[in-house]
Design a protein around this motif. Structure first.
Motif, PDB file in Angstrom:
ATOM      1  N   GLU A   1       2.689   1.940  -3.820  1.00 39.76           N
ATOM      2  CA  GLU A   1       1.221   2.074  -4.682  1.00 39.76           C
ATOM      3  C   GLU A   1       0.667   3.409  -4.203  1.00 39.76           C
ATOM      4  N   ARG A   2       0.868   3.972  -2.987  1.00 37.65           N
ATOM      5  CA  ARG A   2       0.288   5.712  -2.486  1.00 37.65           C
ATOM      6  C   ARG A   2       1.498   6.409  -2.840  1.00 37.65           C
TER       7      ARG A   2
ATOM      8  N   ARG B   1      -7.681  11.125   5.416  1.00 41.79           N
ATOM      9  CA  ARG B   1      -8.063  10.789   4.079  1.00 41.79           C
ATOM     10  C   ARG B   1      -8.940  10.181   5.898  1.00 41.79           C
TER      11      ARG B   1
ATOM     12  N   GLU C   1       0.808  -0.867   0.014  1.00 38.59           N
ATOM     13  CA  GLU C   1       0.079   0.105   0.547  1.00 38.59           C
ATOM     14  C   GLU C   1       0.929   1.286  -0.127  1.00 38.59           C
ATOM     15  N   ALA C   2       2.249   0.475   0.835  1.00 38.66           N
ATOM     16  CA  ALA C   2       2.611   2.635   0.970  1.00 38.66           C
ATOM     17  C   ALA C   2       3.135   2.804  -0.894  1.00 38.66           C
TER      18      ALA C   2
ATOM     19  N   TRP D   1       1.324  10.868  -1.519  1.00 39.13           N
ATOM     20  CA  TRP D   1      -0.001  10.886  -0.628  1.00 39.13           C
ATOM     21  C   TRP D   1       0.287  11.778   0.684  1.00 39.13           C
TER      22      TRP D   1
ATOM     23  N   SER E   1      -1.059  15.015   1.126  1.00 39.30           N
ATOM     24  CA  SER E   1      -2.691  15.016   2.355  1.00 39.30           C
ATOM     25  C   SER E   1      -2.955  14.867   3.717  1.00 39.30           C
TER      26      SER E   1
END
Length: 281
Positions: free
Chosen positions: A51-52, A126, A48-49, A56, A59
């Motif tokens: 991919e982000r 988020r 996930e890290a 990111w 944000s």
């Protein structure tokens, strides 16, 4: 003195950060009547890290709200460095998670303290949100810093803001023996160390640090411009970054010329003097 810009920094080794996905904050450190620091970490599964990515992180926000008056303030947690790369995800030893750690100086992020009453702070982005940390109003004694960089930075800035200039000088001098901190001009530690030296009346050493800081900034700027020159000269991110760097340089030297910590230097703090430029014929 300038607010230290990069908030992504080594965190204290205690208390340990949980390995679960999410955002973690520690209790405040430093003398709360003068400043407060929060250390934290953002932890995500490695995939996930990846991919982000790091964009990111822009944000993420820090929110503070006073208990009685309910006065809220919101600030961006991350501001990508003008001269350096974005913060990096660091894989943990378990091979499952990656983490970005940060040190949040509330005095830099907000007009802290907001009110003479308790304040509640959390970091969110988020769908992720840290636990709420309560900051009181009482002065807490400045504890002896641990060996980790984060604790020592807290102690140095807290002592400087509390008017304990000699103690702050000692801490900054020890910290700036580390090459990584000395090279990081965005963090402003070398510049702020010079301001503390000036407050303590150690003018010759302060001026030497100011000159070193200025020269390091110019070298960082030169490297960034050289990278742009080596590119294809398109009107893309490289050109935008070049303009950002030029604005950052002008802004810094404007701050130097109006920083009250440096008033005793007069014209010696001008960019031309600090960089020892020859006058035009």
């Amino acid at each position: 003195m300038r607010a230290p810009i990069p908030i992504f920094a080594p965190h204290p080794s205690s208390p340990p950060f949980a390995r679960a996905r999410g955002i973690t904050l520690t209790p405040p450190r430093g003398r709360q009547a003068h400043t407060a620091w929060l250390f934290g970490a953002l932890t995500l599964p490695i995939d996930e890290a990846r991919e982000r990515g790091t964009d990111w992180l822009l944000s993420l926000n820090v929110t503070a709200i006073s208990q009685i008056d309910q006065v809220p303030q919101i600030a961006a947690l991350c501001r990508i460095s003008a001269f350096h790369d974005a913060p990096r995800w660091r894989p943990l030893a378990d091979g499952l998670f990656s983490r970005v750690t940060f040190a949040l100086d509330l005095d830099a992020a907000f007009a802290y303290p907001l009110r003479p009453e308790p304040t509640y702070v959390h970091v969110s982005g988020r769908e992720l949100c840290s636990d709420i940390v309560e900051l009181g109003t009482d002065e807490a004694p400045i504890a002896e810093p641990g060996e980790d960089v984060g604790s020592r930075l807290v102690a140095a800035y807290t002592a400087g803001r509390a008017g304990e200039h000699i103690r702050a000088v000692e801490l900054f001098e020890a910290l700036l023996e580390q090459r990584e901190l000395r090279l990081d001009v965005d963090a402003c530690h070398l510049y702020n160390g010079a301001c503390v030296l000036a407050r303590a009346g150690l003018y010759a050493r302060a001026l030497a640090w100011l000159r070193e800081d200025s020269e390091r900034r110019v070298r960082a700027h030169t490297r960034a411009v050289a990278a742009w020159l080596a590119s294809d000269f398109t009107d893309g991110p490289g050109l935008t970054q070049r303009h950002t760097l030029e604005v950052a340089m002008r802004e810094h030297f404007a701050v130097v010329e109006r920083d009250h910590d440096l008033d005793s230097f007069g014209t010696q703090r001008s960019a031309a003097a600090l960089l020892e430029l020859d006058p035009e014929p």
